[in-house]
Scaffold this motif. Sequence first.
Motif, PDB file in Angstrom:
ATOM      1  N   VAL A  60       0.815  -1.201   0.085  1.00  0.00           N
ATOM      2  CA  VAL A  60      -0.032   0.027   0.054  1.00  0.00           C
ATOM      3  C   VAL A  60       0.930   1.329  -0.037  1.00  0.00           C
ATOM      4  O   VAL A  60       1.822   1.417   0.633  1.00  0.00           O
ATOM      5  CB  VAL A  60      -0.832  -0.007   1.340  1.00  0.00           C
ATOM      6  N   GLN A  61       0.555   2.137  -1.023  1.00  0.00           N
ATOM      7  CA  GLN A  61       1.370   3.350  -0.814  1.00  0.00           C
ATOM      8  C   GLN A  61       0.361   4.555  -0.204  1.00  0.00           C
ATOM      9  O   GLN A  61      -0.984   4.581  -0.551  1.00  0.00           O
ATOM     10  CB  GLN A  61       1.357   3.923  -2.166  1.00  0.00           C
ATOM     11  N   LEU A  62       1.068   5.458   0.618  1.00  0.00           N
ATOM     12  CA  LEU A  62       0.317   6.184   1.240  1.00  0.00           C
ATOM     13  C   LEU A  62       1.062   7.700   0.849  1.00  0.00           C
ATOM     14  O   LEU A  62       2.129   8.027   1.112  1.00  0.00           O
ATOM     15  CB  LEU A  62       0.454   6.208   2.888  1.00  0.00           C
ATOM     16  N   VAL A  63      -0.014   8.584   0.738  1.00  0.00           N
ATOM     17  CA  VAL A  63       0.665  10.024   0.177  1.00  0.00           C
ATOM     18  C   VAL A  63      -0.141  11.069   0.979  1.00  0.00           C
ATOM     19  O   VAL A  63      -1.326  11.254   0.950  1.00  0.00           O
ATOM     20  CB  VAL A  63       0.256  10.123  -1.406  1.00  0.00           C
ATOM     21  N   GLU A  64       0.728  11.823   1.708  1.00  0.00           N
ATOM     22  CA  GLU A  64       0.181  12.744   2.509  1.00  0.00           C
ATOM     23  C   GLU A  64       0.017  14.269   1.746  1.00  0.00           C
ATOM     24  O   GLU A  64       0.923  14.531   0.738  1.00  0.00           O
ATOM     25  CB  GLU A  64       0.898  12.900   3.854  1.00  0.00           C
ATOM     26  N   SER A  65      -0.806  15.220   2.256  1.00  0.00           N
ATOM     27  CA  SER A  65      -0.655  16.314   1.573  1.00  0.00           C
ATOM     28  C   SER A  65      -1.338  17.300   2.647  1.00  0.00           C
ATOM     29  O   SER A  65      -2.116  16.807   3.663  1.00  0.00           O
ATOM     30  CB  SER A  65      -1.560  16.524   0.530  1.00  0.00           C
ATOM     31  N   GLY A  66      -1.296  18.767   2.297  1.00  0.00           N
ATOM     32  CA  GLY A  66      -1.825  19.680   3.462  1.00  0.00           C
ATOM     33  C   GLY A  66      -0.782  20.373   4.401  1.00  0.00           C
ATOM     34  O   GLY A  66      -1.274  21.220   5.044  1.00  0.00           O
ATOM     35  N   GLY A  67       0.218  19.829   4.390  1.00  0.00           N
ATOM     36  CA  GLY A  67       1.378  20.630   5.235  1.00  0.00           C
ATOM     37  C   GLY A  67       1.559  21.846   4.806  1.00  0.00           C
ATOM     38  O   GLY A  67       1.086  22.373   3.652  1.00  0.00           O
ATOM     39  N   GLY A  68       2.259  23.021   5.722  1.00  0.00           N
ATOM     40  CA  GLY A  68       2.880  23.962   5.339  1.00  0.00           C
ATOM     41  C   GLY A  68       3.183  24.803   6.375  1.00  0.00           C
ATOM     42  O   GLY A  68       3.281  24.426   7.682  1.00  0.00           O
ATOM     43  N   LEU A  69       3.248  26.158   6.190  1.00  0.00           N
ATOM     44  CA  LEU A  69       3.677  27.042   7.276  1.00  0.00           C
ATOM     45  C   LEU A  69       2.219  27.606   7.795  1.00  0.00           C
ATOM     46  O   LEU A  69       1.335  28.275   7.010  1.00  0.00           O
ATOM     47  CB  LEU A  69       4.539  28.194   6.706  1.00  0.00           C
ATOM     48  N   VAL A  70       1.970  28.078   9.065  1.00  0.00           N
ATOM     49  CA  VAL A  70       0.977  28.574   9.534  1.00  0.00           C
ATOM     50  C   VAL A  70       1.290  29.294  11.032  1.00  0.00           C
ATOM     51  O   VAL A  70       2.335  28.805  11.535  1.00  0.00           O
ATOM     52  CB  VAL A  70      -0.155  27.433   9.822  1.00  0.00           C
ATOM     53  N   GLN A  71       0.744  30.395  11.251  1.00  0.00           N
ATOM     54  CA  GLN A  71       1.226  31.204  12.498  1.00  0.00           C
ATOM     55  C   GLN A  71       0.439  30.428  13.612  1.00  0.00           C
ATOM     56  O   GLN A  71      -0.564  29.513  13.492  1.00  0.00           O
ATOM     57  CB  GLN A  71       0.565  32.545  12.285  1.00  0.00           C
TER      58      GLN A  71
END
Length: 117
Positions: free
Chosen positions: A2-13
């Motif tokens: 199974v391959q898992l792909v994350e998304s949604g990270g970034g810089l936030v205050q």
Amino acid sequence: QVQLVESGGGLVQPGGSLRLSCGASRSITNIYTMGWYRQAPGKQRELVATVTSGGSTNYADSVKGRFTISRDNAQKTVHLQMSTLKPDDTAVYYCNIKNLLTGLEYWGKGTLVTVSS
């Protein structure tokens, strides 16, 4: 496999929100728990939250009341809604699925979350 792909990270205050998502390459059966872990610089990887196919959730004390984990009906995606973020939440967040019968588990490559002003 199974391959898992994350998304949604970034810089936030500090005080802000982010939503992480993780997609699996195939449907996940009911024997798998899905979850999120994180690893901050210089620290060990730690559990953030998990959710079973039945919807039972488990959270680290440090994120209770601020983070919410959810899993879609097709059980191919898990989300982590993060609110009231703190600088201590800065880490690489990893998606994980684990077979409750065999212990076999899969990891995504991670997505970086940085909480900074």
